[in-house]
Motif scaffolding. Structure first.
Motif, PDB file in Angstrom:
ATOM      1  N   ASN A 127       0.822  -1.229   0.000  1.00 57.07           N
ATOM      2  CA  ASN A 127       0.000   0.000   0.000  1.00 57.07           C
ATOM      3  C   ASN A 127       0.842   1.259   0.000  1.00 57.07           C
TER       4      ASN A 127
ATOM      5  N   ALA B   6     -12.275  -5.808   4.447  1.00 52.80           N
ATOM      6  CA  ALA B   6     -11.035  -5.548   3.694  1.00 52.80           C
ATOM      7  C   ALA B   6     -10.715  -4.068   3.815  1.00 52.80           C
ATOM      8  N   ARG B   7      -9.442  -3.703   3.929  1.00 57.58           N
ATOM      9  CA  ARG B   7      -8.943  -2.345   4.157  1.00 57.58           C
ATOM     10  C   ARG B   7      -9.144  -1.882   5.602  1.00 57.58           C
TER      11      ARG B   7
ATOM     12  N   SER C 271      -7.618  -6.606   8.519  1.00 53.73           N
ATOM     13  CA  SER C 271      -7.040  -7.100   7.259  1.00 53.73           C
ATOM     14  C   SER C 271      -5.572  -6.740   7.107  1.00 53.73           C
ATOM     15  N   GLU C 272      -5.121  -5.699   7.800  1.00 56.56           N
ATOM     16  CA  GLU C 272      -3.750  -5.223   7.592  1.00 56.56           C
ATOM     17  C   GLU C 272      -2.766  -5.685   8.656  1.00 56.56           C
TER      18      GLU C 272
ATOM     19  N   ASP D 114      -5.785  -2.688  -7.450  1.00 55.55           N
ATOM     20  CA  ASP D 114      -5.980  -2.227  -6.078  1.00 55.55           C
ATOM     21  C   ASP D 114      -6.869  -3.200  -5.293  1.00 55.55           C
TER      22      ASP D 114
ATOM     23  N   ARG E 200      -4.917  -6.628  -4.678  1.00 51.62           N
ATOM     24  CA  ARG E 200      -3.856  -6.610  -3.655  1.00 51.62           C
ATOM     25  C   ARG E 200      -4.480  -6.660  -2.258  1.00 51.62           C
ATOM     26  N   HIS E 201      -5.674  -6.026  -2.104  1.00 52.21           N
ATOM     27  CA  HIS E 201      -6.339  -6.084  -0.800  1.00 52.21           C
ATOM     28  C   HIS E 201      -6.935  -7.464  -0.540  1.00 52.21           C
TER      29      HIS E 201
ATOM     30  N   GLN F 151      -4.082  -9.647   0.393  1.00 53.77           N
ATOM     31  CA  GLN F 151      -3.644  -9.319   1.751  1.00 53.77           C
ATOM     32  C   GLN F 151      -4.557  -9.971   2.792  1.00 53.77           C
ATOM     33  N   CYS F 152      -5.860  -9.977   2.496  1.00 54.49           N
ATOM     34  CA  CYS F 152      -6.830 -10.603   3.426  1.00 54.49           C
ATOM     35  C   CYS F 152      -6.597 -12.105   3.535  1.00 54.49           C
TER      36      CYS F 152
END
Length: 768
Positions: A239, A608-609, A613-614, A663, A666-667, A670-671
């Motif tokens: 990110n 997500a986001r 999730s991060e 975008d 990638r999220h 990541q999840c």
């Protein structure tokens, strides 16, 4: 273990190494040798942090003339602490292997005052800005000067002691995490925050947050002394473009402008009061401003609460324009600018324009020229210092306004100004107009390269790395840099510990998708519920479901209540929900972990986001299955996003749909990547949306996930997904020994040496 990569002796603090780690080290060394920048993707859970540290520390120790420092940037305090923990382990291993108990190597982590302050008076608040403010009120040079004659003024004994002793004596070699710094500070009666800031100059490894390098307001204070012979690593950098954009963007609303006006009135009273008692102080500031800002800025480190948002070196050498040199003239100037901005907020429809157009309009309406605007932020900084105001926090609205004045008059490209009424979903009628949201002015950065450009230009090597960077080639475009090495590593496994699948339809054969047209369809919502219910029957321990947004999650959960789906889930596992309140979310995570630990099992509904999730790892039984409900596209009606998409298309020829898909994917990656934290871990990655099967979506998943996603698993029904999950979980339940992994997903020193000899033999044959 100890091994060679080319001629570099690498110490690795574990008995075994993954093939990915060895390959990653080779690629990283190649990048450092080339003195260039790299984009490296390594599968999640394969020990990226210790791999980076082992190779770069070996490089620093063996080639001190080429590389003197590693600056390792991560996003959150837990990630920073994890990295410093790995560094501690590595340095201990060096000491044992080299028989050097007093190895001269220094590493430390740096965080905000909130995380390092040991003064009970300042750190009783848990709010970062309040701790900063209390610290400033006790350590500013003018406060300390007054305290010499007035014993009622409080100063910080820890800072005073550090000033007295700390700067003349170096901290002993070793690796210091945040707690170690605090303990050392308590032992010596020194301030840990300023100790860390001072020690950074001498440290071999510094681990801190992205913002210390990417936010110009912080970077100028904290990171200006880092030598150019340093390697900068941005970990979890999927990110990074958004971090860069956020650090250069700001917004103004009616309330902030009102408070900025109040700040100006307070300063006005202060100046009138000082004119009667100490006019010489204002005269001395005036003389310094005639000489130029560089002279006016000779200030102590404790006073450096403010830094120029854009670091324009030419401004620092120039004399400040005559019409804002005198303090009272500057305030009149700012009042005129404030009134102009207020008039711009009186709109009935959206307005979008470029910074040059905005500056031209200021001149035509209120006759304010561009040049004095560029000096506003520095001029206010100088004034606050000379008025001896320690409570900087109360002037933050005015600081934001002067920051805007400086930036809008400095940048011509890569930014846009949007003035609009935020859309909260309500139609504005005459009856609701009193409660309608007021307009907001957004000064939006569109070009991520502006914030990171100084980093790429200043340092020899910058490494962008993460487990979810695919497709790699978009990052050099977004961040506008030349790449020396770009590689995505596959994952070597003795058994398939990840089970990716795309569930595209329910048992009733109705397609499932979070598309806007079908998201309210009762059949789709029911099928999503059935998927979670069935998974909760089959999967042991923890399941995490990610939704595309909070509003979508709330809508689906309320429907699930009506359909009795929540009741069915609760028969199998407990249910917890992430909310926008961080305290509630922390409590939900705590209880989710507890339910998984005691064997009851749980389902966590997250976004997500969002926070979950991060920054949170669901290792082992905490995340046996991750379900991604829908594709997490960003809200595409946002004016700022539309402006950025247009900018990317014009400047870098990046197609709008390509960027939005990149975008979103990638999220999503990541999840689902939260499930795997090592090769002995295992988890199901369930992509619940038929659109994931399309080539443009699949190709944007990381290679290590794509390699295990078979064509036959790309449009499963819920029943087929359950059948596959049962078979796979049965396979994973069998024990796996080191012996079975050796030579495939694990390497020891002997196997590494064989690989190296084979590689050297092949290289020699190619040369001949």
């Amino acid at each position: 273990m100890k091994f060679l990569i080319d001629d570099l002796v690498v110490y690795f603090p574990y008995d075994y190494i993954y093939p990915e780690q060895y390959t990653y080290m080779k690629e990283l060394k190649m990048t450092l040798d080339a003195e260039g920048h790299g984009v490296l993707e390594m599968p999640s859970g394969t020990g990226k942090t210790v791999t980076l540290l082992s190779l770069i520390v070996a490089y620093i120790l063996q080639y001190p003339e080429k590389l003197v420092k590693l600056v390792y940037c991560s996003r959150t305090v837990p990630e920073i602490e994890k990295a410093i923990g790995e560094l501690k382990r590595l340095v201990e291993f060096y000491k044992q292997e080299t028989n050097q108990p007093d190895l001269k190597f220094l590493g430390l982590s740096l965080s905000s005052r909130k995380n390092l302050c040991i003064n009970p008076e300042a750190n009783k608040s848990n709010v970062g800005k309040e701790v900063d403010n209390k610290c400033m009120n006790m350590t500013a040079s003018f406060v300390r000067e007054k305290a010499k004659t007035d014993k009622t003024i409080k100063t910080c004994s820890f800072y005073e002691q550090f000033e007295l002793e700390g700067q003349d004596s170096l901290i002993p070699s070793g690796i210091y995490n945040l707690d170690d710094l605090k303990q050392f500070g308590l032992k010596r009666n020194w301030c840990p925050y300023f100790l860390a800031r001072y020690t950074m100059k001498h440290a071999n490894v510094v681990i801190y947050s992205y913002h210390y390098l990417l936010d110009p307001k912080i970077a100028e204070i904290v990171s200006k002394d880092i030598p150019k012979e340093s390697v900068i690593v941005f970990d979890e950098a999927h990110n990074i473009d958004n971090v860069c954009i956020d650090s250069m963007s700001l917004s103004l609303n009616k309330r902030l402008l009102q408070r900025a006006g109040e700040n100006l009135e307070v300063l006005d009273k202060q100046i009138k009061k000082i004119k009667q008692t100490d006019e010489e102080r204002l005269n001395s500031e005036y003389k310094k401003l005639v000489e130029g800002l560089k002279e006016a800025q000779v200030i102590r480190e404790t006073d450096m609460a403010l830094a120029n948002p854009i670091l324009p070196k030419d401004i620092l050498d120039e004399a400040v324009p005559g019409n804002i040199r005198k303090a009272e003239h500057f305030l009149i100037f700012m009042k005129r600018f404030l009134e102009y901005v207020k008039t711009r907020l009186r709109i009935s429809h959206k307005v979008q324009e470029s910074p040059p157009s905005f500056v031209n309009d200021i001149f035509s309406k209120v006759y304010i020229e561009r040049k004095p605007l560029r000096f506003c932020y520095e001029r206010l900084r100088s004034l606050l210092k000379h008025l001896e105001i320690a409570d900087i926090q109360s002037f933050s609205p005015l600081l934001v306004l002067t920051n805007f004045a400086t930036m809008v008059s400095t940048y011509t490209n890569g930014f846009t100004i949007i003035i609009e009424i935020p859309d909260d979903g309500r139609p504005i009628t005459s009856a609701s107009s009193n409660n309608a949201p007021s307009p907001v002015l957004y000064f939006a950065c569109l070009d991520a390269s502006i914030a990171i450009k100084p980093v790429f230009e200043r340092f020899k090597s910058v490494i962008i790395t993460s487990g979810t960077l695919s497709p790699l080639e978009i990052y050099p475009k977004l961040l506008d840099f030349r790449v020396a090495n770009m590689v995505s590593l596959p994952m070597t496994l003795a058994r398939p510990v990840i089970c990716p699948m795309i569930v595209g339809r329910g048992n009733d054969q109705v397609s499932i998708s979070s598309r806007y047209e079908t998201r309210d369809d009762i059949a789709v919502i029911r099928n999503y519920g059935t998927l979670v219910v069935e998974m909760s029957k089959v999967v042991p321990d923890g399941i995490v479901c990610f939704f595309t947004s909070y509003s979508y999650m709330e809508s689906i959960v309320s429907n699930w209540y009506e359909q009795g789906i929540i009741e069915q889930i609760l028969k199998n596992k407990l249910l917890f929900v992430e909310t926008q309140d961080s305290i509630e979310t922390s409590l939900a995570l705590y209880n989710y972990t507890k339910a998984c630990e005691n064997g009851r099992g749980a389902v966590l509904l997250a976004v997500a986001r969002g926070k979950v999730s991060e920054g949170i790892d669901f290792d082992n039984h905490l995340g046996r299955c991750i379900i991604m409900i829908g594709i997490p596209y960003v809200y595409t009606l946002s004016s700022i996003l539309r402006a950025r998409l247009e900018f990317l298309r014009e400047m870098y020829n990046i197609n709008e749909s390509d960027f939005l898909t990149f975008d979103a994917m990638r999220h999503a990656a990541q999840c689902v990547g939260r499930a795997l934290r090592g090769k002995n871990d295992y988890g199901i990655m369930c992509f619940a949306d038929k659109r994931f099967a399309k080539a443009d979506k699949r190709q944007k998943l990381p290679k290590w996930i794509r390699d295990y996603l078979q064509d036959c698993d790309c449009n499963l029904s819920i029943e087929e997904a359950m059948s596959k999950s049962k078979r796979w979980l049965k396979q994973m339940a069998q024990p796996l020994t080191h012996k079975e992994q050796l030579g495939i997903s694990l390497l020891n020193e002997e196997l590494l040496e064989q690989i190296r000899m084979k590689s050297n033999y092949q290289d020699n044959r190619m040369e001949h």
